[in-house]
Design an enzyme around this catalytic site. Structure first.
Site, short mmCIF file in Angstrom:
data_model
loop_
_atom_site.label_atom_id
_atom_site.label_comp_id
_atom_site.label_asym_id
_atom_site.label_seq_id
_atom_site.Cartn_x
_atom_site.Cartn_y
_atom_site.Cartn_z
N HIS A 121 44.50 37.29 -2.11
CA HIS A 121 43.42 38.10 -1.53
C HIS A 121 43.73 39.59 -1.65
CE1 HIS A 121 42.20 34.39 0.61
NE2 HIS A 121 41.06 34.99 0.83
N ASN A 152 53.31 37.67 -2.83
CA ASN A 152 52.16 37.53 -1.94
C ASN A 152 52.58 37.19 -0.51
OD1 ASN A 152 49.51 37.34 -1.08
ND2 ASN A 152 49.17 35.29 -1.94
#
Length: 269
Positions: A121, A152
């Site tokens: 994201h 991430n």
DNA sequence: CTGTTAGTC
DNA sequence: GACTAACAG
């Protein structure tokens, strides 16, 4: 009053009238854009949107983005993280979907399957836990970039959590995030989604007294170093990406703040 | 929080 | 393909 003077006066009034009307049109047009938009743009923070180098800006309820078709991902996503947005609802994750608002066609999630990369994201789901709709909206493929999992869930996640901390501490921040879509990049999937070699995140705080900014530039790999080691100036990120980040900011302020790589106004506690 | 994969219909 | 349950940093 002579006839000649009278003509001048009439001409003047007419000119003023035309000028005013054109001004009115411009204002009208701007109001229309705002109406078509969303929460972000209804706020004064709409003016914090960066320029688009791709010509395709898309507005969603909770964030806006500029999509780069060649790279099949956004060059930036931008949104305001208000203090009131912070919450811990534990929504169930939906499936990633193609963003139909991207006219050139956003990437399919299948490109990421078995690629070895996360669907990372850019506008984090964790920033949109104030309602389910806003949360689901972050699961569009126009909001993700291929990210190494260790990155991430590591330093990138740490930075996102730091942003939430600042949003709380400084009563909201405006966030701009993306991968640096330049140079040679690996690609994944049949649509050749580019894997950025660096990611950036830029914050502006206009809510707690004097305006302040901070920018981060992270190599696409996990790191145990402290976050402030990755602070750069906004100018640095602009030079790398070609994006103008806060074009609507008053020039004098913009010039000064964007040149600075100081983080003294941001608490890293 | 950040995510993926296996198993099922 | 869509969905749940389990698992990992």
């Amino acid at each position: 009053m002579s006839k000649r003077t009278l003509y001048y006066v009439i001409a003047g009034v007419l000119a003023l009238g035309v000028y005013s009307y054109e001004y009115f049109l411009v204002v009208e047009e701007k109001a229309e854009i705002i109406e078509l938009g969303n929460e972000v743009k209804n706020e004064t923070n709409e003016f914090f949107l960066p320029t688009s180098t791709t010509g395709q800006i898309v507005h969603h309820e909770g964030y806006s983005l500029s999509y780069s078709e060649p790279h099949e991902q956004p060059e930036w996503v931008a949104y305001e993280l208000k203090k009131a947005h912070l919450s811990n609802a534990n929504f169930k994750r939906p499936y990633f979907e193609i963003d139909e608002a991207v006219k050139t066609g956003a990437a399919h999630w299948r490109n990421y399957k078995n690629s070895g990369y996360d669907r990372g994201h850019l506008c984090p789901a964790g920033d949109k836990q104030y309602n389910k709709t806003a949360y689901d909206e972050t699961f569009l493929t126009s909001n993700i970039s291929p990210q190494v999992h260790d990155f991430n869930s590591g330093i990138w996640n740490t930075l996102e959590q730091k942003v939430r901390y600042w949003a709380s501490k400084y009563n909201g921040v405006f966030v701009v995030t993306g991968g640096v879509l330049k140079g040679h990049m690996k690609t994944i999937g049949t649509e050749r989604v580019a894997v950025p070699n660096q990611f950036y995140k830029i914050l502006i705080d206009n809510n707690s007294g004097k305006t302040k900014m901070i920018a981060f530039l992270l190599p696409h790999e996990n790191s145990g170093k402290p976050l402030y080691d990755f602070v750069v100036s906004v100018d640095d990120v602009e030079a790398l990406t070609g994006i103008d980040f806060f074009p609507e900011l008053e020039d004098a302020i913009e010039t000064k703040l964007e040149a600075s790589s100081s983080y003294k106004d941001w608490s890293f506690k």
